[in-house]
Enzyme design. Sequence first.
Site, PDB file in Angstrom:
ATOM      1  N   ASP A  32      34.643 155.257 -15.707  1.00  0.00           N
ATOM      2  CA  ASP A  32      33.160 154.582 -14.561  1.00  0.00           C
ATOM      3  C   ASP A  32      32.275 154.430 -16.143  1.00  0.00           C
ATOM      4  O   ASP A  32      31.049 155.290 -16.301  1.00  0.00           O
ATOM      5  CB  ASP A  32      32.620 155.323 -13.505  1.00  0.00           C
ATOM      6  CG  ASP A  32      31.385 154.034 -12.575  1.00  0.00           C
ATOM      7  OD1 ASP A  32      30.843 153.674 -13.697  1.00  0.00           O
ATOM      8  OD2 ASP A  32      31.595 154.526 -11.793  1.00  0.00           O
ATOM      9  N   GLU A 125      24.161 164.213 -12.472  1.00  0.00           N
ATOM     10  CA  GLU A 125      25.041 163.581 -12.145  1.00  0.00           C
ATOM     11  C   GLU A 125      25.127 163.260 -10.923  1.00  0.00           C
ATOM     12  O   GLU A 125      26.055 164.142  -9.943  1.00  0.00           O
ATOM     13  CB  GLU A 125      25.575 163.002 -12.872  1.00  0.00           C
ATOM     14  CG  GLU A 125      26.276 160.937 -12.356  1.00  0.00           C
ATOM     15  CD  GLU A 125      27.455 161.116 -11.118  1.00  0.00           C
ATOM     16  OE1 GLU A 125      26.808 161.315  -9.723  1.00  0.00           O
ATOM     17  OE2 GLU A 125      28.047 161.037 -11.762  1.00  0.00           O
ATOM     18  N   GLU A 134      28.308 163.773   0.425  1.00  0.00           N
ATOM     19  CA  GLU A 134      29.172 165.685  -0.338  1.00  0.00           C
ATOM     20  C   GLU A 134      28.449 165.004  -1.037  1.00  0.00           C
ATOM     21  O   GLU A 134      28.525 165.729  -2.290  1.00  0.00           O
ATOM     22  CB  GLU A 134      30.434 164.782  -0.838  1.00  0.00           C
ATOM     23  CG  GLU A 134      31.491 165.070  -0.110  1.00  0.00           C
ATOM     24  CD  GLU A 134      33.132 165.435  -0.561  1.00  0.00           C
ATOM     25  OE1 GLU A 134      33.308 165.295  -1.758  1.00  0.00           O
ATOM     26  OE2 GLU A 134      33.780 166.415   0.043  1.00  0.00           O
ATOM     27  N   HIS A 274      32.924 153.669  -9.519  1.00  0.00           N
ATOM     28  CA  HIS A 274      33.907 154.333  -8.767  1.00  0.00           C
ATOM     29  C   HIS A 274      33.132 154.438  -6.881  1.00  0.00           C
ATOM     30  O   HIS A 274      34.472 155.165  -6.301  1.00  0.00           O
ATOM     31  CB  HIS A 274      34.261 155.719  -9.279  1.00  0.00           C
ATOM     32  CG  HIS A 274      33.266 156.912  -9.431  1.00  0.00           C
ATOM     33  ND1 HIS A 274      32.188 156.154  -9.901  1.00  0.00           N
ATOM     34  CD2 HIS A 274      32.931 157.740  -9.142  1.00  0.00           C
ATOM     35  CE1 HIS A 274      31.644 157.637  -9.567  1.00  0.00           C
ATOM     36  NE2 HIS A 274      31.555 158.761  -8.959  1.00  0.00           N
TER      37      HIS A 274
HETATM   38  N1  SAH Z   1      27.324 165.858 -15.032  1.00  0.00           N
HETATM   39  C1  SAH Z   1      29.218 166.072 -15.068  1.00  0.00           C
HETATM   40  C2  SAH Z   1      29.320 165.914 -13.781  1.00  0.00           C
HETATM   41  C3  SAH Z   1      29.452 164.950 -12.662  1.00  0.00           C
HETATM   42  S1  SAH Z   1      29.417 165.865 -11.123  1.00  0.00           S
HETATM   43  C4  SAH Z   1      29.254 163.629 -15.749  1.00  0.00           C
HETATM   44  O1  SAH Z   1      28.298 163.162 -15.468  1.00  0.00           O
HETATM   45  O2  SAH Z   1      30.512 163.378 -15.689  1.00  0.00           O
HETATM   46  C5  SAH Z   1      28.986 167.389  -9.962  1.00  0.00           C
HETATM   47  C6  SAH Z   1      29.157 168.682 -11.078  1.00  0.00           C
HETATM   48  O3  SAH Z   1      28.157 169.790 -10.349  1.00  0.00           O
HETATM   49  C7  SAH Z   1      30.694 169.465 -10.352  1.00  0.00           C
HETATM   50  O4  SAH Z   1      31.527 169.504 -11.622  1.00  0.00           O
HETATM   51  C8  SAH Z   1      30.354 170.408  -9.397  1.00  0.00           C
HETATM   52  O5  SAH Z   1      31.281 171.785  -9.668  1.00  0.00           O
HETATM   53  C9  SAH Z   1      29.112 170.334 -10.053  1.00  0.00           C
HETATM   54  N2  SAH Z   1      28.215 170.919  -8.527  1.00  0.00           N
HETATM   55  C10 SAH Z   1      27.752 170.129  -7.722  1.00  0.00           C
HETATM   56  N3  SAH Z   1      27.285 170.615  -6.532  1.00  0.00           N
HETATM   57  C11 SAH Z   1      26.990 172.287  -7.474  1.00  0.00           C
HETATM   58  C12 SAH Z   1      25.387 173.578  -7.590  1.00  0.00           C
HETATM   59  N4  SAH Z   1      25.259 173.719  -6.437  1.00  0.00           N
HETATM   60  N5  SAH Z   1      25.861 174.653  -8.693  1.00  0.00           N
HETATM   61  C13 SAH Z   1      26.450 174.098  -9.331  1.00  0.00           C
HETATM   62  N6  SAH Z   1      27.184 173.090  -9.622  1.00  0.00           N
HETATM   63  C14 SAH Z   1      27.333 172.414  -8.624  1.00  0.00           C
END
Ligand code: SAH
Length: 336
Positions: A32, A125, A134, A274
């Site tokens: 994306d 993100e 979510e 997305h």
């Molecule tokens: N920063 C990356 C991934 C974003 S998706 C990018 O920009 O491509 C969000 C990520 O946050 C996921 O991998 C998920 O496992 C993680 N995540 C969500 N809540 C979390 C929490 N409470 N503690 C640790 N990781 C978390």
Amino acid sequence: MSAMETENLAPSEAHYFQSYNHHGIHEEMLKDEVRTNSYKNAIYQNKHLFKDKIVLDVGCGTSILSMFAAKAGAKHVYAVDMSTIIEKAREIVHVNGMDDKITLIQGKLEDIVLPVDKVDIIISEWMGYFLLYESMLDTVLLARDRYLAPGGLIFPDKSHIYVAAIEDGEYKDEKIGFWNNVYGFDFTPLQKVALSEPLVDTVEYKAVVTEPCLAYSIDLYTVTKEQLAYHVPFNLTVRRNDFVHALISWFDIEFTACHKTISFSTGPHAKYTHWKQTVFYLKETLTVECGEEIKGTISSKPTVRNPRDLDVKIEYELVTEDRGRKAAGTCEYVMC
Ligand code: SAH
């Protein structure tokens, strides 16, 4: 994740984190370009802000944002993720020669202890469909309250939720009307379920019948977890004579800490992301005339069963002089 790591989590939480274990979901996010380039530009165009700073990447995934920050001159980046993708992130950081700049920590942000008391910048993100579905914004707010130094920066820091109305007769008939007669049988019990589930899909700009309305804005520096449940008015001005089958919603994101604000939109007028748009079908079809207004309220709050799911309620009224076309209603949705 191993059974050990997930055994303390509620099943819905374990499922949430497992969904990020596989590289496929990260591929979708990385590809994306609107999303990823916005972060890249926000960080690379503001090296003066990142130089020698301590950065926290909340939910680092494959570590892309951490590497942007390290390359922009951060002194050190702490990258936290609960999912096993972090094992690959560790390898990625290594093959890119950034081991000394990025420390990867596997665990829930809520449970781990960072090796530093405070950080200068939080990058994350966290956005979900319809912004908060979510969504892990709760986690970012906790990171802010626990770790952000006074005067510290958050990337991104502003988000705006918009609402508009669309003509979508053909597709509504395919998705909702379908259940009226399935091989000669009345399947309307499923129609009620279909109507109560918002649809995440791309909406053509030409389907939009009203002006967009800014419904809710979030400032990440000040918003509280409680304020992520909202109940706000909207007022949609009709742009042309048409029919209205659904309301849609999208969000914009801003990085206002930048020298020149960087932003992107997930709206129907903007380039594909997305997140697409979220469609809320109305039970009835409104017949609207140019200049009229559809006013109402939209509310969204986490469901009792699972705080990552949302209960959404839309109340609307078509304001018209024409008594024959007057319409009003309340629709309830569950995003799960
Ligand atoms: N920063 C990356 C991934 C974003 S998706 C990018 O920009 O491509 C969000 C990520 O946050 C996921 O991998 C998920 O496992 C993680 N995540 C969500 N809540 C979390 C929490 N409470 N503690 C640790 N990781 C978390």
